[in-house]
Design an enzyme around this catalytic site. Structure first.
Site, PDB file in Angstrom:
ATOM      1  N   CYS A   1      -6.226  26.619   6.577  1.00  0.00           N
ATOM      2  CA  CYS A   1      -4.851  26.997   6.907  1.00  0.00           C
ATOM      3  C   CYS A   1      -4.433  28.133   5.981  1.00  0.00           C
ATOM      4  CB  CYS A   1      -3.922  25.800   6.719  1.00  0.00           C
ATOM      5  SG  CYS A   1      -2.190  26.184   7.035  1.00  0.00           S
TER       6      CYS A   1
ATOM      7  N   HIS B   1      -3.282  22.588  15.720  1.00  0.00           N
ATOM      8  CA  HIS B   1      -2.994  22.937  14.323  1.00  0.00           C
ATOM      9  C   HIS B   1      -1.633  23.639  14.211  1.00  0.00           C
ATOM     10  CE1 HIS B   1      -4.204  24.607  10.232  1.00  0.00           C
ATOM     11  NE2 HIS B   1      -3.180  25.367  10.552  1.00  0.00           N
ATOM     12  N   GLU B   2      -1.435  24.651  15.070  1.00  0.00           N
ATOM     13  CA  GLU B   2      -0.173  25.412  15.004  1.00  0.00           C
ATOM     14  C   GLU B   2       0.999  24.535  15.434  1.00  0.00           C
ATOM     15  OE1 GLU B   2      -0.472  27.952  13.373  1.00  0.00           O
ATOM     16  OE2 GLU B   2      -2.592  28.355  13.633  1.00  0.00           O
TER      17      GLU B   2
ATOM     18  N   HIS C   1       2.367  22.474  12.653  1.00  0.00           N
ATOM     19  CA  HIS C   1       3.249  23.201  11.733  1.00  0.00           C
ATOM     20  C   HIS C   1       4.722  23.079  12.138  1.00  0.00           C
ATOM     21  CE1 HIS C   1       0.810  25.195   8.762  1.00  0.00           C
ATOM     22  NE2 HIS C   1      -0.014  25.691   9.669  1.00  0.00           N
TER      23      HIS C   1
HETATM   24 ZN    ZN Z   1      -1.891  26.367   9.268  1.00  0.00          ZN
END
Ligand code: ZN
Length: 171
Positions: free
Chosen positions: A93, A135-136, A139
């Site tokens: 990341c 993953h995004e 966030h």
């Molecule tokens: Zn990330």
């Protein structure tokens, strides 16, 4: 315009981001700047909180076979479906430099989101593409890779995370 990247320890990375109510020029400029910022650090994806904006928007630029591809913007993304089966891989990341952790994610995901014209679209991402979308999307809910590893591994990472905090967070 390059935006200031936020690193582990920055409160923005733990925010539950807000929905975007209108896709206007300000949002389109933010997307453009996020893409420029992502490319400047050889990233393959970037979410708004990583540049200190608590809005539900991210850019994904990773192909199924794990290569940099044309960036696609996801506004107010929702997970429609994920595969039952998962796969374990190593993930890094931009906001946690030098930390690459191995954990399981679904092998594919279908998301619905808005594009920069405010139009709704659906996208199914498999393999690395799906992993990047998830993953995004994490966030936007204040979730980081290090939250997805086991308790023991997380404890082992503490000194590393402390160092990152010290190095990148300038008070
Ligand atoms: Zn990330």
């Amino acid at each position: 315009m390059l935006l200031k990247l936020r690193y582990y320890g920055d409160p923005f990375l733990r925010k539950h981001c807000r929905e975007i109510h209108e896709v206007n020029d300000e949002i389109r400029q933010l997307a453009k700047d996020m893409i420029e910022t992502m490319h400047s650090v050889n990233g393959v994806g970037l979410a708004a909180p990583q540049v200190g904006v608590d809005l539900r928007m991210f850019v994904s630029a990773l192909s199924e076979d794990g290569h940099l591809t044309a960036p696609e913007v996801f506004i107010n993304p929702k997970i429609i479906e994920v595969s039952e089966e998962g796969w374990v891989e190593t993930e890094g990341c931009i906001s946690i430099p030098g930390v690459y952790e191995e954990f399981e994610r679904p092998t594919w995901v279908t998301m619905e989101a808005m594009n920069l014209e405010g139009k709704t679209f659906q996208r199914t991402g498999k393999s690395w593409r799906g992993r990047n979308l998830l993953h995004e999307n994490d966030h936007l809910n204040g979730v980081l890779t290090i939250d997805r590893v086991g308790k023991l591994r997380r404890r082992q990472l503490e000194p590393v995370l402390k160092r990152i905090k010290k190095k990148y967070i300038v008070k």
